[in-house]
Scaffold this motif. Sequence first.
Motif, PDB file in Angstrom:
ATOM      1  N   THR A  40      -2.007 -10.848   4.202  1.00  0.00           N
ATOM      2  CA  THR A  40      -3.270 -11.370   4.708  1.00  0.00           C
ATOM      3  C   THR A  40      -3.063 -12.069   6.049  1.00  0.00           C
ATOM      4  OG1 THR A  40      -2.967 -13.437   3.523  1.00  0.00           O
ATOM      5  CG2 THR A  40      -4.134 -11.689   2.368  1.00  0.00           C
ATOM      6  N   THR A  55     -10.349   2.080   6.305  1.00  0.00           N
ATOM      7  CA  THR A  55      -9.141   1.729   5.576  1.00  0.00           C
ATOM      8  C   THR A  55      -7.985   2.662   5.905  1.00  0.00           C
ATOM      9  OG1 THR A  55     -10.426   0.768   3.784  1.00  0.00           O
ATOM     10  CG2 THR A  55      -8.165   1.421   3.253  1.00  0.00           C
ATOM     11  N   PRO A  93     -19.592  -4.803   0.723  1.00  0.00           N
ATOM     12  CA  PRO A  93     -18.791  -4.505   1.917  1.00  0.00           C
ATOM     13  C   PRO A  93     -19.612  -4.568   3.193  1.00  0.00           C
ATOM     14  CG  PRO A  93     -19.209  -2.497   0.661  1.00  0.00           C
ATOM     15  CD  PRO A  93     -19.743  -3.633  -0.156  1.00  0.00           C
ATOM     16  N   LEU A 136      -6.452 -12.221  -0.239  1.00  0.00           N
ATOM     17  CA  LEU A 136      -6.660 -10.838  -0.651  1.00  0.00           C
ATOM     18  C   LEU A 136      -8.150 -10.563  -0.844  1.00  0.00           C
ATOM     19  CD1 LEU A 136      -4.646  -8.606  -0.958  1.00  0.00           C
ATOM     20  CD2 LEU A 136      -4.560  -9.026  -3.391  1.00  0.00           C
ATOM     21  N   THR A 144     -10.530 -11.375   0.988  1.00  0.00           N
ATOM     22  CA  THR A 144     -11.236 -11.020   2.220  1.00  0.00           C
ATOM     23  C   THR A 144     -10.483  -9.962   3.026  1.00  0.00           C
ATOM     24  OG1 THR A 144     -10.162 -12.831   3.408  1.00  0.00           O
ATOM     25  CG2 THR A 144     -12.305 -13.306   2.443  1.00  0.00           C
ATOM     26  N   HIS A 145      -9.437  -9.380   2.448  1.00  0.00           N
ATOM     27  CA  HIS A 145      -8.659  -8.351   3.157  1.00  0.00           C
ATOM     28  C   HIS A 145      -9.525  -7.103   3.322  1.00  0.00           C
ATOM     29  CE1 HIS A 145      -5.594  -5.414   4.107  1.00  0.00           C
ATOM     30  NE2 HIS A 145      -4.647  -6.337   4.108  1.00  0.00           N
ATOM     31  N   TYR A 146      -9.566  -6.602   4.542  1.00  0.00           N
ATOM     32  CA  TYR A 146     -10.442  -5.465   4.828  1.00  0.00           C
ATOM     33  C   TYR A 146     -10.248  -4.300   3.863  1.00  0.00           C
ATOM     34  CZ  TYR A 146     -12.957  -1.795   7.182  1.00  0.00           C
ATOM     35  OH  TYR A 146     -13.843  -0.785   7.447  1.00  0.00           O
ATOM     36  N   ALA A 147      -8.983  -3.948   3.631  1.00  0.00           N
ATOM     37  CA  ALA A 147      -8.725  -2.750   2.829  1.00  0.00           C
ATOM     38  C   ALA A 147      -9.098  -2.941   1.361  1.00  0.00           C
ATOM     39  CB  ALA A 147      -7.254  -2.335   2.952  1.00  0.00           C
ATOM     40  N   GLU A 148      -9.270  -4.183   0.938  1.00  0.00           N
ATOM     41  CA  GLU A 148      -9.669  -4.461  -0.446  1.00  0.00           C
ATOM     42  C   GLU A 148     -11.186  -4.513  -0.604  1.00  0.00           C
ATOM     43  OE1 GLU A 148      -7.241  -5.180  -2.985  1.00  0.00           O
ATOM     44  OE2 GLU A 148      -5.772  -4.528  -1.497  1.00  0.00           O
ATOM     45  N   ILE A 149     -11.874  -4.756   0.491  1.00  0.00           N
ATOM     46  CA  ILE A 149     -13.327  -4.960   0.468  1.00  0.00           C
ATOM     47  C   ILE A 149     -14.073  -3.702   0.876  1.00  0.00           C
ATOM     48  CG2 ILE A 149     -15.202  -6.128   1.716  1.00  0.00           C
ATOM     49  CD1 ILE A 149     -13.959  -7.927  -0.285  1.00  0.00           C
ATOM     50  N   ASN A 150     -13.566  -3.060   1.911  1.00  0.00           N
ATOM     51  CA  ASN A 150     -14.228  -1.865   2.430  1.00  0.00           C
ATOM     52  C   ASN A 150     -14.314  -0.811   1.332  1.00  0.00           C
ATOM     53  OD1 ASN A 150     -15.194   0.023   4.395  1.00  0.00           O
ATOM     54  ND2 ASN A 150     -13.149   0.929   4.460  1.00  0.00           N
ATOM     55  N   GLU A 151     -15.452  -0.114   1.294  1.00  0.00           N
ATOM     56  CA  GLU A 151     -15.656   0.921   0.265  1.00  0.00           C
ATOM     57  C   GLU A 151     -15.369   0.361  -1.130  1.00  0.00           C
ATOM     58  OE1 GLU A 151     -17.092   3.696   1.066  1.00  0.00           O
ATOM     59  OE2 GLU A 151     -16.847   4.916  -0.709  1.00  0.00           O
ATOM     60  N   MET A 174     -21.499   1.842   1.281  1.00  0.00           N
ATOM     61  CA  MET A 174     -20.224   2.515   1.002  1.00  0.00           C
ATOM     62  C   MET A 174     -20.576   3.946   0.607  1.00  0.00           C
ATOM     63  SD  MET A 174     -19.100   0.716  -2.606  1.00  0.00           S
ATOM     64  CE  MET A 174     -20.019   1.011  -4.141  1.00  0.00           C
ATOM     65  N   TYR A 190      -6.294   4.286  -4.036  1.00  0.00           N
ATOM     66  CA  TYR A 190      -6.384   2.872  -3.682  1.00  0.00           C
ATOM     67  C   TYR A 190      -5.346   2.531  -2.634  1.00  0.00           C
ATOM     68  CZ  TYR A 190      -7.435  -2.028  -4.433  1.00  0.00           C
ATOM     69  OH  TYR A 190      -7.867  -3.319  -4.257  1.00  0.00           O
ATOM     70  N   PRO A 191      -5.641   1.857  -1.565  1.00  0.00           N
ATOM     71  CA  PRO A 191      -6.972   1.350  -1.242  1.00  0.00           C
ATOM     72  C   PRO A 191      -7.770   2.442  -0.533  1.00  0.00           C
ATOM     73  CG  PRO A 191      -5.485   0.688   0.466  1.00  0.00           C
ATOM     74  CD  PRO A 191      -4.681   1.510  -0.489  1.00  0.00           C
ATOM     75  N   LYS A 195     -13.887   0.254  -6.376  1.00  0.00           N
ATOM     76  CA  LYS A 195     -12.719   0.886  -5.755  1.00  0.00           C
ATOM     77  C   LYS A 195     -11.646   1.208  -6.788  1.00  0.00           C
ATOM     78  CE  LYS A 195     -10.232   0.221  -1.428  1.00  0.00           C
ATOM     79  NZ  LYS A 195     -11.229   0.913  -0.608  1.00  0.00           N
ATOM     80  N   THR A 220      -6.469  -8.768   9.511  1.00  0.00           N
ATOM     81  CA  THR A 220      -6.974  -7.879   8.466  1.00  0.00           C
ATOM     82  C   THR A 220      -8.181  -8.466   7.728  1.00  0.00           C
ATOM     83  OG1 THR A 220      -5.419  -8.803   6.852  1.00  0.00           O
ATOM     84  CG2 THR A 220      -4.693  -6.845   8.037  1.00  0.00           C
ATOM     85  N   HIS A 221      -8.706  -9.586   8.227  1.00  0.00           N
ATOM     86  CA  HIS A 221      -9.864 -10.224   7.576  1.00  0.00           C
ATOM     87  C   HIS A 221     -11.085  -9.316   7.752  1.00  0.00           C
ATOM     88  CE1 HIS A 221     -13.047 -13.056   6.647  1.00  0.00           C
ATOM     89  NE2 HIS A 221     -12.176 -13.996   6.365  1.00  0.00           N
ATOM     90  N   TYR A 222     -11.762  -9.055   6.646  1.00  0.00           N
ATOM     91  CA  TYR A 222     -12.889  -8.133   6.685  1.00  0.00           C
ATOM     92  C   TYR A 222     -13.902  -8.462   7.785  1.00  0.00           C
ATOM     93  CZ  TYR A 222     -16.779  -5.217   5.363  1.00  0.00           C
ATOM     94  OH  TYR A 222     -17.792  -4.290   5.406  1.00  0.00           O
ATOM     95  N   TYR A 263       0.821  -1.214   0.000  1.00  0.00           N
ATOM     96  CA  TYR A 263       0.000   0.000   0.000  1.00  0.00           C
ATOM     97  C   TYR A 263       0.856   1.265   0.000  1.00  0.00           C
ATOM     98  CZ  TYR A 263      -4.024  -3.015   0.874  1.00  0.00           C
ATOM     99  OH  TYR A 263      -4.993  -3.964   0.786  1.00  0.00           O
TER     100      TYR A 263
END
Lengths: 354, 354, 354, 354
Positions: free
Chosen positions: A196, A247, C245, C198, C200-207, D246, D353-354, D293, A200-202, A20
């Motif tokens: 991962t 995020t 999300p 990836l 289910t990674h929060y930063a990839e899913i959120n928003e 979102m 991003y993200p 996103k 950090t799991h959603y 990131y």
Amino acid sequence: MTVSGNASKVKVAIVGSTGYGGVELIRFLLGHPLAEITSVISASSAGVPITDGFPHLSEILVQDLDGVDPEEMAKKADIVFTATPSGVSSKLVPQLLEAGLKVIDLSGDFRIKDGSLYEAWYKHDAPDASVLEQAVYGLSEINGDNVVGSGFISNPGCYPTATLLGLIPALSAGWIDPATIIIDAKSGVSGAGRGTSLMTHYAEINENFKAYKVNKHQHIPEIEQSLSQIAGEQVTVTFTTQLVPMTRGIMCTMYAQLKGAYTDEDLTELYRQYYEGRPFVRIREAGKWPATKEVFGSNYCDIGFAADPRTGRLTIISVIDNVVKGAAGQAIQNMNLMMGWDETTGLKLSPVYP
Amino acid sequence: MTVSGNASKVKVAIVGSTGYGGVELIRFLLGHPLAEITSVISASSAGVPITDGFPHLSEILVQDLDGVDPEEMAKKADIVFTATPSGVSSKLVPQLLEAGLKVIDLSGDFRIKDGSLYEAWYKHDAPDASVLEQAVYGLSEINGDNVVGSGFISNPGCYPTATLLGLIPALSAGWIDPATIIIDAKSGVSGAGRGTSLMTHYAEINENFKAYKVNKHQHIPEIEQSLSQIAGEQVTVTFTTQLVPMTRGIMCTMYAQLKGAYTDEDLTELYRQYYEGRPFVRIREAGKWPATKEVFGSNYCDIGFAADPRTGRLTIISVIDNVVKGAAGQAIQNMNLMMGWDETTGLKLSPVYP
Amino acid sequence: MTVSGNASKVKVAIVGSTGYGGVELIRFLLGHPLAEITSVISASSAGVPITDGFPHLSEILVQDLDGVDPEEMAKKADIVFTATPSGVSSKLVPQLLEAGLKVIDLSGDFRIKDGSLYEAWYKHDAPDASVLEQAVYGLSEINGDNVVGSGFISNPGCYPTATLLGLIPALSAGWIDPATIIIDAKSGVSGAGRGTSLMTHYAEINENFKAYKVNKHQHIPEIEQSLSQIAGEQVTVTFTTQLVPMTRGIMCTMYAQLKGAYTDEDLTELYRQYYEGRPFVRIREAGKWPATKEVFGSNYCDIGFAADPRTGRLTIISVIDNVVKGAAGQAIQNMNLMMGWDETTGLKLSPVYP
Amino acid sequence: MTVSGNASKVKVAIVGSTGYGGVELIRFLLGHPLAEITSVISASSAGVPITDGFPHLSEILVQDLDGVDPEEMAKKADIVFTATPSGVSSKLVPQLLEAGLKVIDLSGDFRIKDGSLYEAWYKHDAPDASVLEQAVYGLSEINGDNVVGSGFISNPGCYPTATLLGLIPALSAGWIDPATIIIDAKSGVSGAGRGTSLMTHYAEINENFKAYKVNKHQHIPEIEQSLSQIAGEQVTVTFTTQLVPMTRGIMCTMYAQLKGAYTDEDLTELYRQYYEGRPFVRIREAGKWPATKEVFGSNYCDIGFAADPRTGRLTIISVIDNVVKGAAGQAIQNMNLMMGWDETTGLKLSPVYP
């Protein structure tokens, strides 16, 4: 400096382009008028287009990822940003310096001047002392004079940036008691990186607020090192780190005992004077506090106060975007300072709201 | 107590059934074996089915909303929950008591024993002193003995519940210095109620973390009143309230100077003894801290510690679901205590995870 | 059935207790009056307390995880829920049946009656045909009669549950053209399980809102198998899966050409009749559509319609909580049916709102 | 065009500067090299600094809000963006045109050429026909030639932008059957504006997915008007609108019957040719689909396909940021085209991003 076409732009390489921090460096550098990205580098994904992992860059950055090869980098670039993990930078950066590159390192490896302290908190071997002492700590608004002309910057951590910008003017003025500092810090999840894990799991983060590493975060010695320099005495802090279901964004809510009957207005005045001429720190008017969204996507650090006559205690609230002022943005700010450019070059983007 | 069919169930009315506190009372009371909902009441929506505003109750609660009429309530119910705003309860509750009803009030109107203090923080007229003195403060685990047999309970605020359950054992044992207490509190947005404002607008809250009412929240005198009673001296606290982008959950991160070299294990032991026999308070083992999601939808308050030998300071972290233990759940727990039932009756739901 | 104490409760084991389906089975079974959990089982975490991974169960479920051992299970339990991944169940379940256990399997391994079709979509070997044919497809409201008295249930997938409950009444009545069915499905992230990636990674899913496996999801043959049985002809669907999300919830928005000038009211009437006596399906009144939050944490499936005279097309919207009606809740509903109990036993929890 | 200092910049005013569309216009215009903001206007908040409502603009835009006064605007500006609600623009815009201003209107008031159709869907009086016919529909990539040199642009709606950019190439090529078009649209909450209502309350939206105005959204006639022009016949669509938890982003998932055995690769090729030279539309390679996103904060519209040989049906997925390409960004793109500038001027920001 005269700029006429890419020929005269400074050439920049980014190691860790698939994290990131790396991808945020790309976002800002793409709009930088005096620098151009000549190599995006990834140890794990060399050879594939960067858009495979980051389709948002489609048709914007058409480059394959390069492998980590200091000699190749030296051919392609003048400056290297190392957005690499702790323990990796300590080995890579000396090779880059050796190859004649200017380096801005975003890891924690060169921030702690005391190697044994580094090892106690980071659980890695400290870098070689001779390299360590070359590193200039790049807290731009505080230490910018030393960044100018330097060839090797250690970019501050995200929590330390928000904490130190919030505390230093009051501490420096002698208005707060250094023995009473408590920092209650909150961060969005991007601070944990793109790796991962259950952390950090959603489904574990969403609709959740959790503390982690209470009093054990590796940013503590970095904060104490700077505060102690300012205070002229050893400062030890209480430091709580907490994950917010968002995020981006860090808020540090900081507490300290006031040494006099200072008001919110006094503090506003003190801080505005302290940061005069530094456009990326904005002081809220008395009685107002910043929110993380008000700096989202930008390089600003916004600060507000509540001096409480009932308790004689001061509450300071500072916010940054952890990926920008807490990482990539400040790194570019340091590049600007290093090169003698206006520190806002390429960084004048407004926060994205809402 | 023998229970055979609805005939013997206690009849319950809920005023404010269209707010989040009201609808959560409904969720738990629907599964309560000893109580039944005989009237759901709303000043603003009388005459319409409750499912118009809350379709999730379709085919579960088939009732039209009643208007606010104390005499009618007295015919329909034995106990009334008033989930009404501050300034409304102070006028309504005396009428309900007059009509012979038992009352559990969820507003802030009857929590502060000093009327002038109430008026200073709430900006409403204080209730009549004679009514005020009847109100038993229903912090179940601390003040449960006084709740038993009472006919009028003032249910605690959400922030005070999390704060007081977290601080009282250490304060009561004399392990922390009452002059050093700082509370950094974070809440989900449902705490602001169902009313609409920019403060609760999704686009303003999502991906945002913000402070509000720093040192000015009306729950401060409620917290200080209880802490002062425990400490036997006037306690004044620093209190920061912050909004988390989530719907439910409160975390209070609390700081105080330790009066001895107590360890996390000592604290765990102290708290487990203090709350022995009180099933809704759970103490994490040393070195672990609770997260809000671990109590989501349930009546638990979970607590963890970090005693820091470097600073001699204690960090206490407590979490609750603000709508349950911070409102509706504790109200039902108080009803259970009031009626001489097991305090967990109807409240034994596990947290919903994830 | 007379129940007097635990002695008479049915003994239940859960394989896969550290996944989201497993932990949700625990939540509901803890409140089930006729069943008790005698073993929680995990292949990966045997020997550790379940609360290590799930602190929300502290003091609620005090058990160490058992390993996967069919003979031990047969000693401890009467019924086993296998919340195991596809490819694992196909091997484990035959051993459990062999050991005399009743099995409710939550994987996809026994849903597709045509083994070659299973292999084409799942990329695993199909289970032995003799075992496959014993499996009763447990879509409770549609196929409940076959569940009664059975010893081996294949619990439906989350998307198929929402899709089939939404389509079958209209298809069964011949009101829609089976050749025109399009399903636009949206799911919360818990549907992807607790494994880290990836995806289910929060930063990839959120928003973010994203599509995946368009027309390629392994639930397609399951849906087509049931629709074809109902229609009496081969039905082929267009099926889009998309990630929302949020943690829980599925909405299926379904489109089909109407075979007559049916109105919303006609459809409401048709569906209410079809599901009469089945308490977990709720039909919204004409002109209203359900939202996922209205079933959060509960076993309901809510359905609404929009018949459009402009296009002659019907839009059907169905929502479920994917972890409950789409997994654990329906599994318990099937246990209830299997055992001859009221199908709502232990499942009468209201949705959690907000 | 030579630009030397502000003197030569085009002067721009923004009506509706306190809404999300207005504030996003500000974000992009602040970085626009050929335009400068000379007046930010709000009917409701005239006289107060814009930073009162939007502290994220502190020290970036230091202006007080002006009131709505066409003559004053004509003195201060060359071009006016009207980010005003439907029903307001229809009255205001004629006055602005009269005063000699160029106008780019972001409301829906001038999009529907048939006044009676407008009135049926919008429930307001249609604008005067003589003004209506002057308005050029500013779907930049499709109708850009007509925008060039025009003085009055009606900026498209957010849903129509994503829908039309996704459908027009295939429809125009005659590859899909216009009678079979279904649009399943999803939007972030900022699309509902900054006004407060239960519809935008955080606790009602978070962890929720809901449909609204199914087949009744006022963007339907706008979509059908353009599709009918392209198809050369009356096109009637099924259109579902749904709210995603979102802030920003629209995805339109669109379905239509293919008129031939076209593959994903064929479609990719068709679309890439169609949008050649239009940098803001990006076509994903075959087998990949865009996520919202990937365009967050940017003016891109990304499109992907799934042609299904099993059903002969095509699924098209298009995404935009509703506040940018769906509002402010496309409005500036139209200003660029109108003025004869490169259409990307001031709009070259990468997605965040993200």
